[in-house]
Every structure is written in C-alpha cells, then in structure tokens.
Design a protein around this motif. Structure first.
Motif, short mmCIF file in Angstrom:
data_model
loop_
_atom_site.label_atom_id
_atom_site.label_comp_id
_atom_site.label_asym_id
_atom_site.label_seq_id
_atom_site.Cartn_x
_atom_site.Cartn_y
_atom_site.Cartn_z
N GLU A 25 -13.19 31.15 54.94
CA GLU A 25 -13.69 32.26 54.15
C GLU A 25 -12.60 33.31 53.94
O GLU A 25 -12.39 33.82 52.83
CB GLU A 25 -14.83 32.93 54.92
N GLU A 26 -11.90 33.66 55.03
CA GLU A 26 -10.85 34.66 54.97
C GLU A 26 -9.67 34.15 54.13
O GLU A 26 -9.08 34.89 53.34
CB GLU A 26 -10.40 35.04 56.39
N LEU A 27 -9.33 32.86 54.30
CA LEU A 27 -8.26 32.25 53.50
C LEU A 27 -8.61 32.33 52.02
O LEU A 27 -7.78 32.74 51.18
CB LEU A 27 -8.05 30.79 53.94
N ARG A 33 -7.75 37.10 45.88
CA ARG A 33 -7.09 38.37 45.54
C ARG A 33 -5.77 38.10 44.81
O ARG A 33 -5.44 38.76 43.83
CB ARG A 33 -6.82 39.21 46.79
N ALA A 34 -5.02 37.11 45.29
CA ALA A 34 -3.74 36.78 44.66
C ALA A 34 -3.97 36.24 43.25
O ALA A 34 -3.24 36.60 42.31
CB ALA A 34 -2.98 35.76 45.52
N LYS A 38 -3.03 37.51 39.12
CA LYS A 38 -2.33 36.55 38.28
C LYS A 38 -1.11 35.93 38.97
O LYS A 38 -0.13 35.57 38.32
CB LYS A 38 -1.93 37.17 36.94
N GLN A 39 -1.17 35.86 40.27
CA GLN A 39 -0.10 35.16 40.99
C GLN A 39 -0.41 33.66 40.97
O GLN A 39 -1.57 33.26 40.90
CB GLN A 39 0.00 35.70 42.43
N ASN A 40 0.65 32.87 41.03
CA ASN A 40 0.51 31.43 40.97
C ASN A 40 0.23 30.88 42.38
O ASN A 40 1.07 30.97 43.27
CB ASN A 40 1.80 30.84 40.40
N ALA A 83 4.17 27.54 42.31
CA ALA A 83 3.37 28.51 43.07
C ALA A 83 4.24 29.45 43.90
O ALA A 83 5.27 29.06 44.44
CB ALA A 83 2.40 27.77 43.98
N THR A 84 3.80 30.71 43.98
CA THR A 84 4.50 31.68 44.83
C THR A 84 3.64 32.05 46.05
O THR A 84 4.12 32.68 46.98
CB THR A 84 4.82 32.97 44.04
N VAL A 85 2.37 31.66 45.96
CA VAL A 85 1.48 31.86 47.11
C VAL A 85 0.93 30.49 47.50
O VAL A 85 0.37 29.78 46.68
CB VAL A 85 0.31 32.81 46.76
#
Ligand code: ZN
Length: 195
Positions: A25-27, A33-34, A38-40, A83-85
């Motif tokens: 859930e936390e993940l 949020r990322a 608009k983060q990849n 991806a950056t995240v």
C-alpha cells in the motif's frame, strides 16, 4: 520550490515489515505520487508472486498498479527503460543480487523504492532486506496489529506447520503477531504438544 533531496541524485528507499503491515500500500502510494508528477515509473515484482494478478502489484486492500514480472534482479536493469523511479515489490524473493542492482540504479541517478518482508516466519532477518537497510538513504518500517492481542506487530505467524522458508500462494495461512504472541512451531514442540 526547495527540495529536501537534491535533484539528479539517486537514492534507495526501503519499506519493510511483516505481512499485513501495509508495505505494498505504501509502495503504491509513493509510486502514484511520482506518476501524478509525470515522472517515468517502472514497477517490478518477482515471478514467484503470482497472487491476485500477474501484471500488477496489488496490496491486500486491492490497490493496484501495472507491474513487470521478472525472474531475477538482473532483469530489472535490462527492463527499466526510460524510468527514473523504480518500484520493487516482494523484495525478499529476489535474493542477495537485488542489493547490487539497487545500488547500480541509485548510482545512475534513479529513485529506487523497495518493499519487502524483513523477517521470515521464524522471526529471522530475511535477506536481502537487512543488507538493503544498511545501504538505503530512507527506511520505513511498517507495523501491523497483532491478531491475538492488538499490540503493534512486526512478525508474521505461519498457521501451518510447513517448514519451507517460502510458502507461496497461501495467504490464508499467515497472520500478523507481536513478539509476545509469535510462535515458531518445531517438530520437537509439535511432538510435545501431542503428548
Ligand atoms: Zn500479540
């Protein structure tokens, strides 16, 4: 806007705890949020974990995000794309290779968020989470509530007498317990109980 963490630097976040403590859930919350920013984002889970859905990570409360199922930690390096995240669920199934992989990703400047069990069903530290905790920048320990007594719980009770470290696809044979209520069944203890 002032950022707490400098940009263009990677880091590792670990979310760990017992089963039913809300790790996934936390993940999912952090990854969402990322995505909203608009983060990849790329999300990975081990092939071993096929509960609920093979193309999503899913928390017990049915939150879900699309994910890539991989056979090994090395595959994450190959399949991360742009991806950056990077999110990684059920980290305990990847083994020690995951530590190097997470370090490499963070060294490349990526944000790596790892969720996994920190103890096995006997209460022993579950590799590679202890090693990841040592090298991570941010650590979150999630607690469940003991099913027996209602106190904060950081252990996973196995309700069957199976002694394999991993029993997959058997969600209904585990529950959260505190250190006082947690019991480890051994053959010796079982034979005593039968006497
Ligand atoms: Zn308890």
């Amino acid at each position: 806007m002032l950022s707490i963490v400098p940009k263009d630097i990677g880091w590792i976040e670990v979310i760990c705890g017992s089963m039913f403590s809300g790790k996934t859930e936390e993940l999912i919350r952090r990854l969402r949020r990322a995505q909203i920013a608009k983060q990849n984002v790329a999300i990975f889970k081990p092939v071993i974990d096929d509960r609920y859905s093979s193309e999503h990570i899913v928390s017990h409360n049915e939150c879900r995000l699309p994910s890539i199922a991989v056979m090994s930690a090395q595959e994450i390096l190959a399949k991360r794309g742009e991806a950056t995240v990077i999110g990684i669920d059920e980290a305990q199934f990847f083994g020690m290779d995951l530590v190097d992989v997470c370090q490499k990703l963070a060294d490349m400047g990526l944000r790596v968020i790892v969720a996994g069990l920190d103890q096995d069903y006997t209460g022993k530290p579950f590799e590679p989470i202890p090693q990841l905790l040592a090298v991570a920048e941010y650590i979150t320990k999630t607690l469940a509530i003991c099913v027996k007594c209602g106190n904060p719980a950081n252990r996973t009770q196995r309700l069957s007498h199976d002694s394999a470290r991993v029993v997959v696809g058997a969600q209904n044979i585990y529950e959260a317990r505190c250190r006082f209520c947690h019991e480890v069944y051994t053959e010796e203890k079982d034979s005593k109980a039968q006497e």
